[in-house]
Motif scaffolding. Structure first.
Motif, mmCIF file in Angstrom:
data_model
loop_
_atom_site.group_PDB
_atom_site.id
_atom_site.type_symbol
_atom_site.label_atom_id
_atom_site.label_comp_id
_atom_site.label_asym_id
_atom_site.label_seq_id
_atom_site.Cartn_x
_atom_site.Cartn_y
_atom_site.Cartn_z
ATOM 1 N N THR A 481 -0.474 -19.888 25.842
ATOM 2 C CA THR A 481 0.041 -19.342 25.304
ATOM 3 C C THR A 481 1.697 -19.440 24.776
ATOM 4 O OG1 THR A 481 -0.350 -17.545 25.014
ATOM 5 C CG2 THR A 481 -1.738 -18.792 24.478
ATOM 6 N N PRO A 483 5.283 -20.361 23.943
ATOM 7 C CA PRO A 483 5.696 -21.989 23.492
ATOM 8 C C PRO A 483 6.457 -22.995 24.419
ATOM 9 C CG PRO A 483 7.177 -20.528 22.777
ATOM 10 C CD PRO A 483 5.955 -19.750 23.548
ATOM 11 N N ARG A 486 2.251 -25.618 25.577
ATOM 12 C CA ARG A 486 0.958 -27.204 24.751
ATOM 13 C C ARG A 486 1.839 -27.921 24.557
ATOM 14 N NH1 ARG A 486 -0.552 -21.636 22.525
ATOM 15 N NH2 ARG A 486 -0.416 -22.622 19.996
ATOM 16 N N ASP A 612 6.856 -30.176 21.309
ATOM 17 C CA ASP A 612 5.984 -29.158 21.115
ATOM 18 C C ASP A 612 6.573 -28.985 19.217
ATOM 19 O OD1 ASP A 612 4.177 -26.138 21.967
ATOM 20 O OD2 ASP A 612 4.196 -27.556 20.464
ATOM 21 N N SER A 631 2.440 -24.746 18.199
ATOM 22 C CA SER A 631 2.367 -23.550 19.176
ATOM 23 C C SER A 631 3.497 -22.994 18.214
ATOM 24 C CB SER A 631 3.463 -24.164 19.919
ATOM 25 O OG SER A 631 2.715 -24.218 21.461
#
Length: 643
Positions: A481, A483, A486, A612, A631
């Motif tokens: 989770t 930054p 993902r 992201d 994110s």
């Protein structure tokens, strides 16, 4: 054959003319290739048109062969370019000096062209007026100038004759010699015939952009049938005088004339450029004596320009201020005109001065150049970026938060004071303050001010970085989770808006627009299963990571295994690593969100560059027509959760 610089150009050598392009204190290339015109001492006659070559980011140059017969003196290179493809053409005129064949010096002295945003200009003014005003307005009272031009330059006078010809079929080679009215005329540049008159026209037009943006209503539909759709200036040390024959023409070697007021048409007019010994008849015939060209050439008019060297004086300090204007005194008498300054320590007179003439100037000058001041500000931004918490990095002075202005200016002032203190260790800088004891007193004052500024900066920098942040608490959160955990591949296609204009480009291209400070909205899933645009708070690079292919019959996207994808049957998000064949995800098709099954388990793709982004309002975005979770850049600092 060697390559000379703009201050040491030599006859029969190649001169390399540099131009440096800066935008808001950083090197940046203009849009397209700059065009350079080499101009005569009069600042108007074009010798040759050239195209620049890039040496590195923001640094361009052009090489020009200096003819062996070119008169000595100061010439000009005019650069035409655009800062952006949609902006107007900018012109920058620079000066270079041509010396005799017996001169031989090599070094580089580049010219600089700058583009500054309004905010950066204000920061420069604030730094000057609030911190280092006195250093940027140092007065010099009646400094005596040093004459730097040789005496024999008074004899170097050249007359240029521009003959307007009666036809365009003449081919004349450089150095050919013709006569008229018992005067000799030497062809200065080649003239090539044009078989037929060429013309071109231009017209301007404007266009409006019709952009469509809004959210459209849609429900989650299951699909059973296959589909084939897929997702995705000035003058320097010279003076000139003109005399014109009857029906005189333009001074350009190939002048053009507008013939209508509605659509402008340019008509070719042949002009022969020569150097001569005296005035020809107002119109008549040029008869060949020597060289390659026709035996006779008919001309209908002419224009003559005479260029000669002015007198040049040099002074101790450069970077003169234009306001207030320098005051010039010759033989104890103040004169308001008849002189020109390059505001960099040189003064030029329109006439030849006698060796015994006394020239003195009262002026103000700046200790630091604009490039140095921009460097101080840019380093202040770098220091703010490195101050903890250092999670957000701003790459330009334009894009940084407003509350950073004070600490960035403070640190820039610290660097300027540091330079002043160090400079006073040397005799050349100490003489600015007169007596040695005055210089020592100034140094002590600067050192105390330096210490005070540094103390203030440490407190201001800390407050500017943390005053808006909520309190920090201890928490434990899964690694995926965080930054950057993902991510999606750099070629993922995303629909987004900048203002009212819509785009459909890769996340890498969208990141480039975000880095320039543009406000971006991406296509997202909003309440009730509808689609609409939502603002992006942050886009960042996440390095190179392993990605997996997630594929339905109409959509395909490459994601890292931690990336969350929306599962409509569960009304929740699941990571790629937990998804299997037959799981249903949301896919944008025909401007509606529909449910589609995975046709296979996520497949390992390979390591690649990934990005992201954070979309605070909706918490999701649509990439390659697949709805996935965003994110949150700061979430891991303050609280846990699946975010």
């Amino acid at each position: 054959m060697s390559v000379q610089s703009r201050t040491t150009a030599v006859q029969n050598e190649v001169v390399r003319l540099y131009c440096t392009f800066e935008r808001d204190g950083r090197l940046m290339d203009p849009a397209g290739q700059p065009v350079i015109e080499i101009l005569d001492t009069d600042g108007a006659t074009v010798y040759q048109t050239l195209y620049a070559t890039q040496e590195s980011m923001g640094i361009w140059y052009v090489d020009w062969y200096v003819p062996a017969t070119l008169p000595l003196g100061d010439y000009y290179d005019r650069w035409s370019f655009q800062w952006q493809s949609t902006s107007g053409v900018t012109e920058l005129v620079q000066n270079f000096t041509v010396y005799g064949l017996d001169s031989y010096i090599n070094f580089i002295n580049p010219g600089i062209s700058q583009y500054l945003d309004v905010r950066v200009i204000q920061l420069l003014k604030d730094l000057t007026n609030d911190f280092v005003y006195e250093a940027q307005h140092i007065p010099v009272y009646w400094e005596a100038g040093m004459r730097v031009q040789q005496e024999n330059q008074a004899k170097r006078v050249m007359s240029y004759y521009y003959f307007t010809l009666d036809a365009d079929h003449y081919n004349v080679s450089k150095q050919a010699i013709y006569t008229n009215n018992n005067q000799k005329f030497t062809v200065f540049s080649d003239l090539v015939s044009i078989a037929s008159s060429s013309s071109s026209s231009y017209s301007s037009s404007s266009s409006s952009i019709d952009s469509r943006s809004s959210s459209s209503s849609s429900s989650f539909d299951s699909e059973s049938s296959p589909s084939s759709e897929s997702s995705n200036s000035s003058s320097s040390s010279s003076s000139s005088s003109e005399s014109v024959g009857n029906n005189s023409s333009s001074t350009s070697s190939q002048p053009v004339y507008p013939t209508t007021t509605t659509t402008t048409t340019w008509v070719y007019q042949p002009v022969l450029t020569c150097t001569g010994t005296g005035a020809p008849t107002n119109s008549g015939v040029l008869t060949k004596v020597y060289g390659e060209g026709p035996a006779t050439i008919n001309f209908i008019s002419y224009m003559v320009k005479q260029s000669q060297f002015s007198t040049k004086y040099n002074f101790a300090f450069g970077r003169w201020l234009k306001d207030p204007r320098p005051v010039v005194r010759v033989n104890n008498r103040i004169i308001d005109d008849g002189w020109y300054s390059d505001y960099n320590g040189n003064l030029f007179f329109d006439r030849l001065m006698a060796p015994e003439d006394s020239v003195s100037v009262k002026y103000k000058w700046s200790y630091f150049s604009d490039e140095e001041m921009l460097g101080f500000l840019d380093f202040g931004l770098s220091m703010m970026n490195s101050m903890p918490p250092a999670s957000t990095v701003y790459n330009s002075l334009v894009g940084m938060p407003g509350e950073w202005n004070a600490p960035v200016l403070l640190y820039a002032a610290i660097l300027a004071l540091k330079r002043l203190i160090f400079g006073l260790s040397f005799q050349e800088q100490r003489i600015v303050y007169g007596r040695p004891e005055d210089a020592q007193a100034a140094m002590a004052a600067f050192q105390n001010l330096y210490a005070d500024y540094f103390t203030i900066w440490q407190e201001q920098a800390k407050n500017a970085k943390t005053r808006k942040l909520p309190s920090i608490s201890q928490f434990i959160t899964p690694e995926y989770t965080l930054p950057g955990g993902r991510c999606l591949s750099e070629d993922t296609c995303i629909k987004y808006k900048i203002g009212d204009e819509e785009f459909e480009k890769t996340v890498k291209e969208m990141f480039g627009a975000f880095e320039k400070g543009m406000s971006i909205e991406v296509l997202s899933m909003v309440d009730g299963g509808r689609i609409g645009y939502s603002g992006v708070k942050k886009i960042w690079k996440s390095g190179r990571k392993q990605t997996y292919v997630v594929r339905t019959k109409d959509a395909s996207i490459r994601l890292t295994k931690e990336h969350l994808v929306y599962i409509p049957d569960e009304d929740d998000y699941r990571s790629v690593m937990s998804m299997v064949k037959s799981d249903r995800i949301l896919v944008l098709k025909n401007n509606r969100l529909v449910k589609q099954e995975l046709i296979e388990d996520p497949i390992l793709y390979g390591k690649e560059s990934v990005y992201d982004l954070e979309v605070p309002e909706t918490g999701n975005f649509i990439g390659n027509n697949v709805v996935s979770h965003n994110s949150r850049w700061f979430r891991y600092l303050y609280k846990g959760g699946s975010g």
